[in-house]
Design a protein around this motif. Structure first.
Motif, PDB file in Angstrom:
ATOM      1  N   ILE A   1      -1.277  16.083   2.455  1.00 12.76           N
ATOM      2  CA  ILE A   1      -1.388  16.226   3.986  1.00 12.76           C
ATOM      3  C   ILE A   1      -1.152  14.270   3.646  1.00 12.76           C
ATOM      4  O   ILE A   1      -0.199  13.784   5.665  1.00 12.76           O
ATOM      5  CB  ILE A   1      -2.544  17.458   4.153  1.00 12.76           C
ATOM      6  N   ALA A   2      -2.207  13.991   3.852  1.00 13.84           N
ATOM      7  CA  ALA A   2      -2.472  12.948   3.862  1.00 13.84           C
ATOM      8  C   ALA A   2      -1.999  11.539   3.458  1.00 13.84           C
ATOM      9  O   ALA A   2      -0.914  10.906   4.313  1.00 13.84           O
ATOM     10  CB  ALA A   2      -3.742  12.381   3.222  1.00 13.84           C
ATOM     11  N   GLY A   3      -1.183  11.821   2.568  1.00 14.92           N
ATOM     12  CA  GLY A   3      -0.227  11.008   1.939  1.00 14.92           C
ATOM     13  C   GLY A   3       1.568  11.017   2.692  1.00 14.92           C
ATOM     14  O   GLY A   3       1.924  10.243   3.166  1.00 14.92           O
TER      15      GLY A   3
ATOM     16  N   LEU B   1      -8.197  21.681  -2.632  1.00  7.57           N
ATOM     17  CA  LEU B   1      -8.155  19.485  -2.838  1.00  7.57           C
ATOM     18  C   LEU B   1      -6.864  19.114  -3.776  1.00  7.57           C
ATOM     19  O   LEU B   1      -6.801  17.799  -3.132  1.00  7.57           O
ATOM     20  CB  LEU B   1      -9.338  19.801  -4.239  1.00  7.57           C
ATOM     21  N   ASP B   2      -5.649  19.725  -3.537  1.00  9.30           N
ATOM     22  CA  ASP B   2      -4.854  19.634  -3.963  1.00  9.30           C
ATOM     23  C   ASP B   2      -4.266  19.329  -1.965  1.00  9.30           C
ATOM     24  O   ASP B   2      -2.769  18.505  -2.359  1.00  9.30           O
ATOM     25  CB  ASP B   2      -4.217  20.369  -4.430  1.00  9.30           C
ATOM     26  N   TYR B   3      -3.739  20.066  -1.362  1.00  2.39           N
ATOM     27  CA  TYR B   3      -3.339  20.200  -0.165  1.00  2.39           C
ATOM     28  C   TYR B   3      -3.518  19.608   0.962  1.00  2.39           C
ATOM     29  O   TYR B   3      -2.624  18.185   1.424  1.00  2.39           O
ATOM     30  CB  TYR B   3      -3.683  21.488   0.784  1.00  2.39           C
ATOM     31  N   VAL B   4      -4.624  18.541   1.020  1.00  2.00           N
ATOM     32  CA  VAL B   4      -5.185  17.247   1.493  1.00  2.00           C
ATOM     33  C   VAL B   4      -5.441  16.173   1.543  1.00  2.00           C
ATOM     34  O   VAL B   4      -4.326  15.641   2.242  1.00  2.00           O
ATOM     35  CB  VAL B   4      -7.284  17.623   0.944  1.00  2.00           C
TER      36      VAL B   4
ATOM     37  N   LEU C   1     -12.521  14.234  -3.748  1.00  2.00           N
ATOM     38  CA  LEU C   1     -11.450  13.808  -3.035  1.00  2.00           C
ATOM     39  C   LEU C   1     -10.779  13.022  -2.222  1.00  2.00           C
ATOM     40  O   LEU C   1      -9.565  12.479  -1.606  1.00  2.00           O
ATOM     41  CB  LEU C   1     -11.603  14.969  -2.023  1.00  2.00           C
ATOM     42  N   TRP C   2     -11.841  12.170  -1.625  1.00  2.00           N
ATOM     43  CA  TRP C   2     -11.501  11.046  -0.375  1.00  2.00           C
ATOM     44  C   TRP C   2     -11.346   9.815  -1.460  1.00  2.00           C
ATOM     45  O   TRP C   2     -10.208   9.306  -1.324  1.00  2.00           O
ATOM     46  CB  TRP C   2     -12.237  10.530   0.073  1.00  2.00           C
ATOM     47  N   THR C   3     -11.562   9.800  -2.961  1.00  2.00           N
ATOM     48  CA  THR C   3     -10.663   8.138  -3.566  1.00  2.00           C
ATOM     49  C   THR C   3      -9.392   8.523  -3.918  1.00  2.00           C
ATOM     50  O   THR C   3      -9.334   7.854  -3.854  1.00  2.00           O
ATOM     51  CB  THR C   3     -11.866   8.261  -4.853  1.00  2.00           C
ATOM     52  N   GLY C   4      -9.339  10.401  -4.310  1.00  2.00           N
ATOM     53  CA  GLY C   4      -7.295   9.906  -4.749  1.00  2.00           C
ATOM     54  C   GLY C   4      -6.693  10.566  -3.686  1.00  2.00           C
ATOM     55  O   GLY C   4      -6.099  10.181  -4.158  1.00  2.00           O
ATOM     56  N   THR C   5      -7.559  10.915  -2.683  1.00  2.00           N
ATOM     57  CA  THR C   5      -6.572  10.915  -1.007  1.00  2.00           C
ATOM     58  C   THR C   5      -6.242   9.615  -1.221  1.00  2.00           C
ATOM     59  O   THR C   5      -4.744   9.009  -0.373  1.00  2.00           O
ATOM     60  CB  THR C   5      -7.377  11.328   0.028  1.00  2.00           C
ATOM     61  N   ALA C   6      -6.804   8.237  -1.195  1.00  2.00           N
ATOM     62  CA  ALA C   6      -6.816   7.248  -0.434  1.00  2.00           C
ATOM     63  C   ALA C   6      -6.021   6.326  -1.854  1.00  2.00           C
ATOM     64  O   ALA C   6      -4.528   6.301  -1.531  1.00  2.00           O
ATOM     65  CB  ALA C   6      -8.232   6.149  -0.895  1.00  2.00           C
ATOM     66  N   LEU C   7      -5.766   6.774  -3.065  1.00  2.00           N
ATOM     67  CA  LEU C   7      -5.274   6.819  -3.877  1.00  2.00           C
ATOM     68  C   LEU C   7      -3.332   7.172  -3.725  1.00  2.00           C
ATOM     69  O   LEU C   7      -2.970   6.475  -3.417  1.00  2.00           O
ATOM     70  CB  LEU C   7      -5.656   6.819  -5.281  1.00  2.00           C
ATOM     71  N   ILE C   8      -3.262   8.249  -3.483  1.00  2.00           N
ATOM     72  CA  ILE C   8      -2.636   9.025  -3.118  1.00  2.00           C
ATOM     73  C   ILE C   8      -1.876   8.048  -1.936  1.00  2.00           C
ATOM     74  O   ILE C   8      -0.969   8.377  -2.042  1.00  2.00           O
ATOM     75  CB  ILE C   8      -2.703  10.510  -2.693  1.00  2.00           C
ATOM     76  N   GLY C   9      -2.720   8.203  -0.615  1.00  2.00           N
ATOM     77  CA  GLY C   9      -1.865   7.326   0.184  1.00  2.00           C
ATOM     78  C   GLY C   9      -0.961   6.111   0.279  1.00  2.00           C
ATOM     79  O   GLY C   9      -0.249   5.914   0.243  1.00  2.00           O
ATOM     80  N   VAL C  10      -1.656   5.191  -1.032  1.00  2.00           N
ATOM     81  CA  VAL C  10      -1.339   3.980  -1.701  1.00  2.00           C
ATOM     82  C   VAL C  10      -0.100   4.212  -2.480  1.00  2.00           C
ATOM     83  O   VAL C  10       0.932   3.532  -1.814  1.00  2.00           O
ATOM     84  CB  VAL C  10      -2.162   3.209  -2.641  1.00  2.00           C
TER      85      VAL C  10
ATOM     86  N   ARG D   1      -1.714   7.188 -10.986  1.00  2.00           N
ATOM     87  CA  ARG D   1      -2.172   8.407 -12.262  1.00  2.00           C
ATOM     88  C   ARG D   1      -3.616   8.133 -11.846  1.00  2.00           C
ATOM     89  O   ARG D   1      -4.258   9.809 -12.097  1.00  2.00           O
ATOM     90  CB  ARG D   1      -1.849   6.732 -13.590  1.00  2.00           C
ATOM     91  N   PHE D   2      -4.162   6.867 -11.518  1.00  2.00           N
ATOM     92  CA  PHE D   2      -5.559   7.480 -11.330  1.00  2.00           C
ATOM     93  C   PHE D   2      -6.091   8.020 -10.146  1.00  2.00           C
ATOM     94  O   PHE D   2      -7.362   9.045  -9.985  1.00  2.00           O
ATOM     95  CB  PHE D   2      -6.171   5.803 -11.091  1.00  2.00           C
ATOM     96  N   GLY D   3      -5.311   8.345  -9.055  1.00  2.00           N
ATOM     97  CA  GLY D   3      -5.291   9.167  -7.842  1.00  2.00           C
ATOM     98  C   GLY D   3      -5.115  10.949  -8.584  1.00  2.00           C
ATOM     99  O   GLY D   3      -5.835  11.610  -8.493  1.00  2.00           O
TER     100      GLY D   3
END
Length: 560
Positions: A137-139, A131-134, A20-29, A76-78
């Motif tokens: 929201i962060a992004g 897990l999709d919403y978090v 979750l947090w790896t994906g969230t960080a990448l979506i944030g990027v 892609r990776f996120g």
């Protein structure tokens, strides 16, 4: 939201933390890159296009290309991390719900079969979507923050407009979240009731047609279905109104920023490149604004589903935890003074090796006896297996000692072999022969590999009964209870089954006990003795022949 639902959502987040947090960080990027595009274009206009510097133009275009590479790679990776987490969490929730539903001790969920099906599928998926919403929201917060800082650097009034107006919009929209949660929960509950009723009607369609009750059943389903439709429409109207309001407010906010920026550009407060950046950022902000505005609706759905999941997974057990481990050697069943439903002080003793028939004057007495032996709860008196209270025996052990095969049994999608035996049991051929199920195999060249449709729909009623009986016989429990196992077979096959059961379970030195609850003369003639139930108690007993000669009520119930 209930505390249990909150705990389910917290567990969803914590046990998928790494992905979750790896994906969230990448979506944030990814969102940071998206927000940077209009900034980079504005800088390109001011630094290269305005001055006519071709070298600078190539440099900034190259930077823009690199930005797109990072943007696509991060997404892609996120997304890969998040989609895997969502799929695995949905699967894990389904396993947890199913495990509770199928727990040997029974779960007090308060749900019917259709409701449980909805919880284990739709609600499990809706809960995992958190897990999709978090990351969304962060992004969106990252994108909004970058755009707001950019606008502040370009113009303080523009930046303040974003920072002040956005929270106000979100707070206004959040007011409707409880109503959405209520409407969605009502919709899911009504859908579960409709599914449950539909399952019951499809399962019992033939009997309903036999008694001419299909029209009444259809009317009943139509009423429940209309309630489900009404609840769905109410939820859809609420969510639709929310989405319309959120889209309108976020669009008005973005348009207001664009108009204000245009006025600043005309009055010379900002450059052309900055104006392009502001317009691009304002247009881009419509997406994160819209998402942040609609997020409460998504969270409300996840909350309602998590509450229903928790209602199943946190449900109490019907039976207490068993601790006794009785021996399976020379196992006997004894009921003393049992009161349960219509049973009024029933006494019944089945000795090791004994084949006992039970004939009930009232069908409710038979149903109550079967239900009690399958799930010994809410009764008075004593029910003992091998000298130990049945309810105190650990449930998997209890089912190993006492197997109850109800009248309405289930077959599953697969093959005949997978429905009867989990492996190549050495006693398989004997069980199939005793249940006259070897005839079913002979009808197909595939034998045990012959396909079976859902609920055994590809087989006749008699074939389903014989395969279910073979499965019960193959389990070889010390005490076996059969409820009307031959109602869908002809008289010749019924006689063969009666003799097959006796030969398989009651040969010389056999310690197996068998109870057959039936009014079939062929089965009762194969028993050692017959017990007659009337008004919830034993009214007479003896051999089939003795009762047939001396008991008029017995003859009316059995002989035909």
């Amino acid at each position: 939201m209930s505390r249990s639902g909150s705990r389910v959502l917290r567990r969803v987040v914590t046990r998928n933390g790494k992905r979750l947090w790896t994906g969230t960080a990448l979506i944030g990027v990814h969102q940071a890159c998206e927000a940077s595009i209009p900034i980079l274009i504005g800088v390109t206009v001011d630094q290269a296009v305005g001055p006519g510097d071709g070298r600078s133009l190539l440099l900034w275009v190259g930077a823009l290309g690199l930005l797109f590479v990072v943007l696509n790679t991060a997404y892609r990776f996120g997304s890969r991390q998040l989609m895997k987490a969502i799929a695995e969490e949905g699967h894990q929730l389904r396993l947890e719900v199913t495990a509770k539903i199928l727990h040997p001790r029974g779960a007090r969920t308060g749900f019917r079969a259709g409701d449980l099906l909805t919880v284990s599928t739709t609600d499990a998926d809706e809960t995992s979507y958190l897990l999709d919403y978090v990351p969304r929201i962060a992004g969106s917060i990252v994108a909004t923050a970058i755009s707001a800082v950019t606008l502040l650097l370009i113009s303080v009034p523009l930046g303040l407009a974003v920072l002040v107006a956005t929270p106000i919009v979100l707070v206004v929209l959040q007011v409707s979240a409880p109503l959405i949660t209520k409407r969605v929960a009502e919709q899911q509950a009504q859908a579960g009731r409709a599914t449950s009723l539909a399952t019951d009607l499809v399962t019992g369609l033939r009997p309903l047609r036999g008694i001419g009750a299909q029209d009444a059943a259809a009317d009943r389903y139509r009423t429940v279905s209309r309630r489900s439709l009404a609840a769905t429409l109410r939820a859809a109207r609420t969510q639709g109104g929310y989405q319309a309001a959120s889209t309108t407010l976020s669009t008005l906010l973005a348009c207001g920023i664009a108009i204000l920026a245009g006025w600043f550009a005309l009055t010379g407060r900002i450059t052309v490149g900055q104006f392009i950046t502001v317009i691009g950022s304002a247009q881009f902000l419509m997406e994160p604004f819209g998402l942040l505005a609609i997020v409460p609706s998504w969270i409300a759905e996840a909350r309602a589903s998590a509450d229903r999941v928790a209602q199943v997974t946190d449900a109490g057990m019907i039976l207490p935890e068993g601790v006794a481990e009785p021996s399976d050697q020379r196992c006997e069943l004894r009921l003393s003074g049992v009161r349960h439903g219509p049973l009024e002080g029933l006494d019944l003793h089945v000795r090791p090796g004994e084949f006992v028939g039970v004939v009930a004057r009232r069908p409710g007495d038979a149903e109550a006896l079967v239900k009690l032996l399958a799930m010994p709860t809410e009764f008075e008196g004593t029910v003992q297996i091998a000298g130990v209270a049945l309810e105190s025996v650990e449930r998997s052990r209890a089912r190993g000692l006492l197997l109850v095969e109800p009248h309405n049994t289930d077959l599953f999608t697969g093959t005949i072999g997978s429905n009867v035996a989990l492996s190549n049991d050495e006693h398989l051929a004997e069980a199939l022969t005793a249940a006259a199920a070897d005839d079913v195999l002979s009808l197909s060249a595939e034998g045990l590999d012959a396909p079976v449709a859902e609920r055994g729909a590809s087989l006749s009623g008699g074939q389903r009964q014989r395969l279910a009986l073979a499965r019960a016989l193959l389990a070889r429990p010390p005490v076996l209870v059969l409820h009307d196992p031959t109602t869908a077979v002809d008289a010749v096959t019924e006689h063969a089954i009666a003799q097959g059961i006796r030969a398989l379970r009651h040969g010389p030195d056999s310690g197996f006990g068998t109870i057959v609850i039936t009014s079939s003369p062929a089965l009762l003639a194969a028993t050692d003795r017959v017990v007659v139930l009337g008004d919830g108690v034993v009214t007479s007993e003896g051999s089939h022949a003795e009762l047939g000669d001396a008991n008029d009520d017995y003859r009316r119930m059995v002989l035909r």
